[in-house]
Write a protein that holds these residues in place. Structure first.
Motif, PDB file in Angstrom:
ATOM      1  N   GLY A  28      -3.138  14.623   1.046  1.00 38.30           N
ATOM      2  CA  GLY A  28      -1.898  13.905   1.305  1.00 38.30           C
ATOM      3  C   GLY A  28      -1.301  13.191   0.116  1.00 38.30           C
ATOM      4  N   SER A  29      -1.853  13.404  -1.088  1.00 40.47           N
ATOM      5  CA  SER A  29      -1.318  12.706  -2.260  1.00 40.47           C
ATOM      6  C   SER A  29       0.153  13.023  -2.507  1.00 40.47           C
ATOM      7  CB  SER A  29      -2.131  13.059  -3.510  1.00 40.47           C
ATOM      8  OG  SER A  29      -3.424  12.497  -3.452  1.00 40.47           O
ATOM      9  N   GLU A  30       0.606  14.176  -2.012  1.00 40.21           N
ATOM     10  CA  GLU A  30       2.016  14.538  -2.195  1.00 40.21           C
ATOM     11  C   GLU A  30       2.956  13.576  -1.475  1.00 40.21           C
ATOM     12  OE1 GLU A  30       0.510  16.721   1.434  1.00 40.21           O
ATOM     13  OE2 GLU A  30      -0.221  16.335  -0.602  1.00 40.21           O
ATOM     14  N   ASN A  31       2.419  12.761  -0.567  1.00 38.11           N
ATOM     15  CA  ASN A  31       3.245  11.774   0.133  1.00 38.11           C
ATOM     16  C   ASN A  31       3.563  10.557  -0.737  1.00 38.11           C
ATOM     17  OD1 ASN A  31       3.543  12.956   2.812  1.00 38.11           O
ATOM     18  ND2 ASN A  31       1.335  12.662   3.020  1.00 38.11           N
ATOM     19  N   ILE A  32       2.888  10.423  -1.854  1.00 35.93           N
ATOM     20  CA  ILE A  32       3.161   9.310  -2.774  1.00 35.93           C
ATOM     21  C   ILE A  32       4.320   9.708  -3.684  1.00 35.93           C
ATOM     22  CG2 ILE A  32       2.219   7.913  -4.650  1.00 35.93           C
ATOM     23  CD1 ILE A  32      -0.541   8.308  -3.349  1.00 35.93           C
ATOM     24  N   PRO A  33       5.378   8.918  -3.735  1.00 37.69           N
ATOM     25  CA  PRO A  33       6.543   9.307  -4.543  1.00 37.69           C
ATOM     26  C   PRO A  33       6.223   9.374  -6.028  1.00 37.69           C
ATOM     27  CG  PRO A  33       6.744   7.032  -3.780  1.00 37.69           C
ATOM     28  CD  PRO A  33       5.573   7.618  -3.064  1.00 37.69           C
ATOM     29  N   ARG A  34       6.794  10.352  -6.707  1.00 41.29           N
ATOM     30  CA  ARG A  34       6.576  10.507  -8.143  1.00 41.29           C
ATOM     31  C   ARG A  34       7.313   9.447  -8.959  1.00 41.29           C
ATOM     32  NH1 ARG A  34       4.117  14.741 -10.418  1.00 41.29           N
ATOM     33  NH2 ARG A  34       3.435  16.461  -9.090  1.00 41.29           N
ATOM     34  N   THR A  35       8.374   8.919  -8.403  1.00 39.38           N
ATOM     35  CA  THR A  35       9.134   7.878  -9.094  1.00 39.38           C
ATOM     36  C   THR A  35       9.511   6.794  -8.095  1.00 39.38           C
ATOM     37  OG1 THR A  35      11.257   8.992  -8.698  1.00 39.38           O
ATOM     38  CG2 THR A  35      10.108   9.512 -10.764  1.00 39.38           C
ATOM     39  N   GLY A  36       9.817   5.618  -8.612  1.00 41.57           N
ATOM     40  CA  GLY A  36      10.307   4.539  -7.773  1.00 41.57           C
ATOM     41  C   GLY A  36       9.197   3.725  -7.136  1.00 41.57           C
ATOM     42  N   GLY A  37       9.585   2.593  -6.615  1.00 42.20           N
ATOM     43  CA  GLY A  37       8.640   1.670  -6.014  1.00 42.20           C
ATOM     44  C   GLY A  37       8.158   2.112  -4.655  1.00 42.20           C
ATOM     45  N   ALA A  38       6.986   1.643  -4.282  1.00 39.96           N
ATOM     46  CA  ALA A  38       6.414   1.882  -2.959  1.00 39.96           C
ATOM     47  C   ALA A  38       5.276   0.902  -2.763  1.00 39.96           C
ATOM     48  CB  ALA A  38       5.910   3.320  -2.820  1.00 39.96           C
ATOM     49  N   VAL A  39       4.973   0.607  -1.503  1.00 34.04           N
ATOM     50  CA  VAL A  39       3.837  -0.244  -1.163  1.00 34.04           C
ATOM     51  C   VAL A  39       2.754   0.644  -0.565  1.00 34.04           C
ATOM     52  CG1 VAL A  39       3.006  -2.246   0.119  1.00 34.04           C
ATOM     53  CG2 VAL A  39       5.360  -2.207  -0.722  1.00 34.04           C
ATOM     54  N   LEU A  40       1.630   0.758  -1.265  1.00 34.94           N
ATOM     55  CA  LEU A  40       0.504   1.558  -0.801  1.00 34.94           C
ATOM     56  C   LEU A  40      -0.387   0.655   0.047  1.00 34.94           C
ATOM     57  CD1 LEU A  40      -0.059   4.549  -1.634  1.00 34.94           C
ATOM     58  CD2 LEU A  40      -1.851   3.661  -3.129  1.00 34.94           C
ATOM     59  N   VAL A  41      -0.635   1.059   1.293  1.00 33.72           N
ATOM     60  CA  VAL A  41      -1.343   0.205   2.245  1.00 33.72           C
ATOM     61  C   VAL A  41      -2.593   0.920   2.735  1.00 33.72           C
ATOM     62  CG1 VAL A  41      -1.195  -0.957   4.462  1.00 33.72           C
ATOM     63  CG2 VAL A  41       0.799  -0.899   2.959  1.00 33.72           C
ATOM     64  N   SER A  42      -3.758   0.275   2.595  1.00 32.41           N
ATOM     65  CA  SER A  42      -5.020   0.922   2.948  1.00 32.41           C
ATOM     66  C   SER A  42      -5.900   0.019   3.803  1.00 32.41           C
ATOM     67  CB  SER A  42      -5.784   1.297   1.669  1.00 32.41           C
ATOM     68  OG  SER A  42      -7.063   1.828   1.960  1.00 32.41           O
ATOM     69  N   ASN A  43      -6.802   0.662   4.553  1.00 33.52           N
ATOM     70  CA  ASN A  43      -7.877  -0.092   5.205  1.00 33.52           C
ATOM     71  C   ASN A  43      -8.836  -0.615   4.138  1.00 33.52           C
ATOM     72  OD1 ASN A  43      -8.823   2.647   4.696  1.00 33.52           O
ATOM     73  ND2 ASN A  43     -10.581   2.195   6.005  1.00 33.52           N
ATOM     74  N   HIS A  44      -9.758  -1.489   4.554  1.00 33.70           N
ATOM     75  CA  HIS A  44     -10.592  -2.174   3.557  1.00 33.70           C
ATOM     76  C   HIS A  44     -12.020  -2.270   4.077  1.00 33.70           C
ATOM     77  CE1 HIS A  44     -11.412  -4.309   0.008  1.00 33.70           C
ATOM     78  NE2 HIS A  44     -10.965  -5.502   0.306  1.00 33.70           N
ATOM     79  N   ILE A  45     -12.936  -1.441   3.523  1.00 31.17           N
ATOM     80  CA  ILE A  45     -14.324  -1.409   3.976  1.00 31.17           C
ATOM     81  C   ILE A  45     -15.311  -1.567   2.825  1.00 31.17           C
ATOM     82  CG2 ILE A  45     -13.900  -0.085   6.091  1.00 31.17           C
ATOM     83  CD1 ILE A  45     -14.607   2.457   4.531  1.00 31.17           C
ATOM     84  N   SER A  46     -14.804  -1.687   1.596  1.00 31.41           N
ATOM     85  CA  SER A  46     -15.687  -1.715   0.428  1.00 31.41           C
ATOM     86  C   SER A  46     -15.045  -2.487  -0.709  1.00 31.41           C
ATOM     87  CB  SER A  46     -15.978  -0.274  -0.025  1.00 31.41           C
ATOM     88  OG  SER A  46     -16.535  -0.236  -1.323  1.00 31.41           O
ATOM     89  N   TYR A  47     -15.892  -3.001  -1.610  1.00 35.97           N
ATOM     90  CA  TYR A  47     -15.381  -3.647  -2.811  1.00 35.97           C
ATOM     91  C   TYR A  47     -14.729  -2.640  -3.765  1.00 35.97           C
ATOM     92  CZ  TYR A  47     -18.143  -7.724  -1.417  1.00 35.97           C
ATOM     93  OH  TYR A  47     -18.653  -8.799  -0.741  1.00 35.97           O
ATOM     94  N   LEU A  48     -14.962  -1.353  -3.549  1.00 34.00           N
ATOM     95  CA  LEU A  48     -14.442  -0.315  -4.438  1.00 34.00           C
ATOM     96  C   LEU A  48     -13.200   0.384  -3.895  1.00 34.00           C
ATOM     97  CD1 LEU A  48     -17.835   1.363  -5.438  1.00 34.00           C
ATOM     98  CD2 LEU A  48     -16.603  -0.455  -6.634  1.00 34.00           C
ATOM     99  N   ASP A  49     -12.676  -0.085  -2.783  1.00 40.94           N
ATOM    100  CA  ASP A  49     -11.553   0.624  -2.146  1.00 40.94           C
ATOM    101  C   ASP A  49     -10.344   0.755  -3.062  1.00 40.94           C
ATOM    102  OD1 ASP A  49     -12.917   1.099   0.200  1.00 40.94           O
ATOM    103  OD2 ASP A  49     -12.217  -0.743   1.162  1.00 40.94           O
ATOM    104  N   PHE A  50     -10.097  -0.266  -3.893  1.00 39.09           N
ATOM    105  CA  PHE A  50      -8.907  -0.192  -4.742  1.00 39.09           C
ATOM    106  C   PHE A  50      -9.027   0.963  -5.744  1.00 39.09           C
ATOM    107  CE2 PHE A  50     -11.704  -2.632  -7.416  1.00 39.09           C
ATOM    108  CZ  PHE A  50     -11.305  -2.369  -8.707  1.00 39.09           C
TER     109      PHE A  50
END
Length: 240
Positions: A28-50
């Motif tokens: 699904g990486s193609e859903n991330i825009p190649r240009t411009g701003g966006a807010v990436l929102v993720s679940n959080h289960i680990s110190y390494l998630d970022f």
């Protein structure tokens, strides 16, 4: 914007993942825009998630500026790296400065990463979402990009020892279609819709995950509703 620290750190992380022989599956990486701003929102289960959430943006040649608690920036090792990678410190007692910093980054065309659960979910289920991500997207006029990670809790999570051995651990990352954040909509409604998208992606990641616990002692990383021994949200009093 030049990134003299971020890209070498990414390169080092990818090298370590090869050494550890992690099995990273990203869709699904193609859903991330190649240009411009966006807010990436993720679940959080680990110190390494970022790190793993940020990896999902690499195929689109994007770097993510994550919002992280201010104490990480004070650490003698992580602090210089976090500042060098232009991540955004969050002082929970004075959140306005972090919000303004993130808004400026979005308006400058950056991707900002947010964990709307605020803290790691020790039940490994999705907690309630704070509305800050939706409000940022509304004010900046950018989309929200839902992401789910699974397997990262087996590497390093709250209350468990780190596992940086050559573990062959699978990590599954799923990126969903953008969620729009119209300014005329209630931020709470957008947040609920966003959480539903992340929940669906998390379930997809769990279904696609190639391993199951190998015994009773190994079932700690699986949520109770999936047959594991992780504590339930009720036992932890985690809001959902």
């Amino acid at each position: 914007m030049a990134d003299f620290v971020y890209r070498p750190v990414v390169g080092l992380a990818l090298t370590l993942f090869k050494v550890w022989d992690l099995k990273i599956d990203t869709k699904g990486s193609e859903n991330i825009p190649r240009t411009g701003g966006a807010v990436l929102v993720s679940n959080h289960i680990s110190y390494l998630d970022f790190i793993f959430t940020g990896l999902a943006a690499l195929p689109q040649k994007r770097l993510v500026r994550f919002m992280a608690k201010e104490s990480v920036f004070r650490h003698k090792i992580s602090g210089p790296l976090m500042r060098g990678m232009k991540h955004i410190p969050v002082d929970r007692k004075q959140g306005e400065a972090a919000y303004k910093h993130a808004l400026e980054s979005l308006r400058a065309g950056e991707i900002v990463g947010v964990f709307p659960e605020a803290t790691i979910s020790e039940s490994f289920t999705l907690k309630s979402f704070k509305s800050g991500a939706a409000r940022l997207a509304q004010e900046a006029g950018v989309p929200l990009i839902p992401v789910a990670v699974w397997g990262t809790q087996r590497l390093w999570t709250k209350g468990r020892p780190r596992n940086f051995s050559r573990s062959h651990t699978p990590v599954t990352i799923r990126v969903g279609a953008p969620v729009e954040a119209p300014k005329d909509q209630y931020a709470g409604a957008i947040t609920r819709r966003l959480r539903e998208q992340v929940q669906g992606l998390l379930e997809d990641a769990q279904r696609d995950y190639p391993q199951r616990p190998v015994g009773a002692g190994d079932s700690w990383w699986l949520p109770a509703h999936l047959g594991g021994t992780a504590p339930t949200p009720e036992e932890l009093r985690e809001p959902r």
